[in-house]
Enzyme design. Structure first.
Site, PDB file in Angstrom:
ATOM      1  N   MET A   1       0.847  -1.195   0.000  1.00  0.00           N
ATOM      2  CA  MET A   1       0.000   0.000   0.000  1.00  0.00           C
ATOM      3  C   MET A   1       0.884   1.247   0.000  1.00  0.00           C
ATOM      4  O   MET A   1       1.689   1.433   0.913  1.00  0.00           O
ATOM      5  CB  MET A   1      -0.896  -0.016   1.243  1.00  0.00           C
ATOM      6  CG  MET A   1      -1.971  -1.087   1.156  1.00  0.00           C
ATOM      7  SD  MET A   1      -2.758  -1.379   2.733  1.00  0.00           S
ATOM      8  CE  MET A   1      -3.751   0.074   2.935  1.00  0.00           C
ATOM      9  N   GLN A  54       6.109  -4.769  -5.268  1.00  0.00           N
ATOM     10  CA  GLN A  54       5.073  -4.538  -6.272  1.00  0.00           C
ATOM     11  C   GLN A  54       5.562  -3.531  -7.307  1.00  0.00           C
ATOM     12  O   GLN A  54       6.125  -2.493  -6.946  1.00  0.00           O
ATOM     13  CB  GLN A  54       3.797  -4.006  -5.624  1.00  0.00           C
ATOM     14  CG  GLN A  54       2.673  -3.888  -6.646  1.00  0.00           C
ATOM     15  CD  GLN A  54       1.367  -3.422  -6.054  1.00  0.00           C
ATOM     16  OE1 GLN A  54       1.219  -2.257  -5.712  1.00  0.00           O
ATOM     17  NE2 GLN A  54       0.415  -4.335  -5.928  1.00  0.00           N
ATOM     18  N   CYS A  84      -4.766  -0.705  -8.393  1.00  0.00           N
ATOM     19  CA  CYS A  84      -4.863   0.676  -7.917  1.00  0.00           C
ATOM     20  C   CYS A  84      -5.856   1.458  -8.777  1.00  0.00           C
ATOM     21  O   CYS A  84      -5.745   1.461 -10.002  1.00  0.00           O
ATOM     22  CB  CYS A  84      -3.481   1.321  -7.977  1.00  0.00           C
ATOM     23  SG  CYS A  84      -3.501   2.948  -7.270  1.00  0.00           S
ATOM     24  N   LYS A 123      -2.036  -8.523  -8.638  1.00  0.00           N
ATOM     25  CA  LYS A 123      -3.109  -7.969  -7.799  1.00  0.00           C
ATOM     26  C   LYS A 123      -4.109  -7.272  -8.717  1.00  0.00           C
ATOM     27  O   LYS A 123      -3.731  -6.408  -9.505  1.00  0.00           O
ATOM     28  CB  LYS A 123      -2.488  -6.960  -6.825  1.00  0.00           C
ATOM     29  CG  LYS A 123      -3.455  -6.022  -6.143  1.00  0.00           C
ATOM     30  CD  LYS A 123      -4.023  -6.625  -4.879  1.00  0.00           C
ATOM     31  CE  LYS A 123      -5.063  -5.745  -4.231  1.00  0.00           C
ATOM     32  NZ  LYS A 123      -4.649  -4.395  -3.918  1.00  0.00           N
ATOM     33  N   GLY A 185     -10.393  -7.153   0.768  1.00  0.00           N
ATOM     34  CA  GLY A 185     -11.397  -6.098   0.814  1.00  0.00           C
ATOM     35  C   GLY A 185     -12.211  -6.140   2.080  1.00  0.00           C
ATOM     36  O   GLY A 185     -12.924  -7.116   2.353  1.00  0.00           O
ATOM     37  N   ASP A 186     -12.070  -5.087   2.897  1.00  0.00           N
ATOM     38  CA  ASP A 186     -12.922  -4.879   4.081  1.00  0.00           C
ATOM     39  C   ASP A 186     -12.875  -6.017   5.101  1.00  0.00           C
ATOM     40  O   ASP A 186     -13.847  -6.205   5.836  1.00  0.00           O
ATOM     41  CB  ASP A 186     -14.386  -4.668   3.656  1.00  0.00           C
ATOM     42  CG  ASP A 186     -14.599  -3.319   2.983  1.00  0.00           C
ATOM     43  OD1 ASP A 186     -13.601  -2.634   2.720  1.00  0.00           O
ATOM     44  OD2 ASP A 186     -15.770  -2.965   2.730  1.00  0.00           O
ATOM     45  N   GLY A 208      -5.579  -5.006   4.383  1.00  0.00           N
ATOM     46  CA  GLY A 208      -4.984  -3.696   4.141  1.00  0.00           C
ATOM     47  C   GLY A 208      -5.224  -2.743   5.293  1.00  0.00           C
ATOM     48  O   GLY A 208      -4.509  -2.742   6.295  1.00  0.00           O
ATOM     49  N   ARG A 209      -6.291  -1.957   5.160  1.00  0.00           N
ATOM     50  CA  ARG A 209      -6.502  -0.848   6.113  1.00  0.00           C
ATOM     51  C   ARG A 209      -6.692  -1.313   7.549  1.00  0.00           C
ATOM     52  O   ARG A 209      -6.383  -0.566   8.478  1.00  0.00           O
ATOM     53  CB  ARG A 209      -7.698  -0.006   5.640  1.00  0.00           C
ATOM     54  CG  ARG A 209      -7.380   0.791   4.378  1.00  0.00           C
ATOM     55  CD  ARG A 209      -8.615   1.283   3.691  1.00  0.00           C
ATOM     56  NE  ARG A 209      -9.423   0.167   3.208  1.00  0.00           N
ATOM     57  CZ  ARG A 209     -10.658   0.280   2.743  1.00  0.00           C
ATOM     58  NH1 ARG A 209     -11.235   1.458   2.707  1.00  0.00           N
ATOM     59  NH2 ARG A 209     -11.315  -0.784   2.313  1.00  0.00           N
TER      60      ARG A 209
END
Ligand SMILES: Cc1cc2nc3c(=O)[nH]c(=O)nc-3n(C[C@H](O)[C@H](O)[C@H](O)COP(=O)(O)O)c2cc1C
Length: 331
Positions: A1, A54, A84, A123, A185-186, A208-209
């Protein structure tokens, strides 16, 4: 990221149980390799294997060169960014914009796979837009080219980060190919992790987040998957030492000035969910505003004699023995 998974943060995530952590993207354009930013992104000193880098770009030959360049600098896995959503990645219509051109996707993955002897992963998102989901086609192109694993963020490029993650599409991709597929994702909690694994049948999860400010999420998920029981969150004492170690590593990596500036977002993430964080940030804003206003009036702080005239109580405090201050703080 980009802006998040620098070397200090990757190493921290791995210490906290992540099996794999990919570098921030490195531009395929060699004109950008000499910048400080690119140099930092290709610095893997002390990093625990597997070192995955990446690369982002749209030109197959440049992407192949970028893959070789990074393998020469220690990359053990090359990951291609087609996830992205930014309009332009590194001044080219790269990232998930490529998904709209399947022939170009095939040329890029083929060129990169043939350029290096290390595994190459990809990805992607689920397609350019909801009316043109092509993740399954892209997954088959990737598999045929020799891509070693595929990570799917379950949203289209047009969806950005909005709306539910399409775990149905991720599941369909997993069923369509033989190569390992990662769902992304999420995913925020260990239970969600278990449910996504069970529903999609994927081989791994990509977080990720949810790792921002909570790098221990990896061990929490691993523990839950192994035992079915929730692992207690870190003690405050452990969190304190983890954060301080992260900061030390971070300052060493970036240098003092840049390090302090870049660390702000991590400190924000670390404190965001903690009691008192709002008050802390409000206080910081107030101090920031106070000094911004003061700067309009004067360039320097007052000299000691002027301070004495301006602020009697402060001067009195300064005259007291330091022990008094400590006692007052402890009270
Ligand atoms: C600040 C930020 C930077 C990102 N940079 C990249 C990137 O360089 N390459 C990439 O493949 N994905 C990138 N992503 C997307 C994430 O890898 C991930 O697919 C997305 O955040 C969804 O996963 P999550 O819900 O677990 O965060 C980025 C996401 C964010 C929020």
């Amino acid at each position: 990221m980009a802006g998040v998974t620098d070397r200090p943060f990757r190493m921290l995530c791995k210490r906290m149980g992540a099996g794999y952590a990919v570098s921030e993207m490195v531009a395929a354009n060699p004109k950008l390799w000499g910048t400080d930013k690119s140099r930092r992104r290709t610095d893997h000193a002390g990093e625990v294997a597997p070192i995955a880098v990446q690369i982002a770009g749209a030109d197959p030959a440049m992407m192949a060169d970028a893959a070789r360049y990074n393998v020469d600098r220690g990359a053990q896995i090359i990951d291609i960014n087609m996830g992205c959503p930014a309009k332009k990645v590194c001044n080219a219509a790269a990232g998930s914009a490529l998904l709209a051109d399947e022939a170009l996707v095939a040329r890029i993955v083929d060129a990169v796979v043939h350029a290096v002897t290390v595994p190459v992963t990809l990805k992607i998102r689920t397609g350019p837009a909801p009316h043109s989901r092509n993740a399954i086609t892209i997954a088959r192109i990737a598999q045929d080219a020799g891509i070693a694993a595929l990570a799917v963020h379950g949203r289209t490029r047009a969806c950005l980060f909005v709306g539910p993650v399409e775990f149905d599409t991720v599941r369909a991709v997993k069923r369509a190919v033989r190569i390992p597929v990662f769902a992304n994702g999420d995913i925020v909690t260990p239970r969600q992790a278990r449910d996504v694994l069970a529903y999609t049948g994927v081989d791994a999860l990509m977080i990720g987040r949810a790792a921002q400010g909570r790098p221990w999420i990896f061990r929490e998920i691993a523990h839950y998957l192994e035992t079915g029981r929730a692992l207690a969150p870190p003690s405050v004492a452990e969190a304190r030492s983890v954060i301080l170690e992260h900061l030390d590593d971070h300052y060493t990596f970036y240098g003092e000035e840049l390090g302090v500036r870049i660390a702000r977002k991590h400190l924000h993430w670390y404190s965001a969910s903690l009691p008192g964080a709002l008050a802390l940030r409000a206080q910081r804003r107030a101090v920031d505003g106070f000094f911004a206003r003061l700067a309009l009036e004067s360039e320097r702080l007052p000299r000691a004699d002027e301070a004495l005239r301006n602020d009697r109580p402060a001067a009195t405090r300064a005259a007291r023995p330091p022990a008094f201050e400590l006692e007052a703080l402890a009270a």
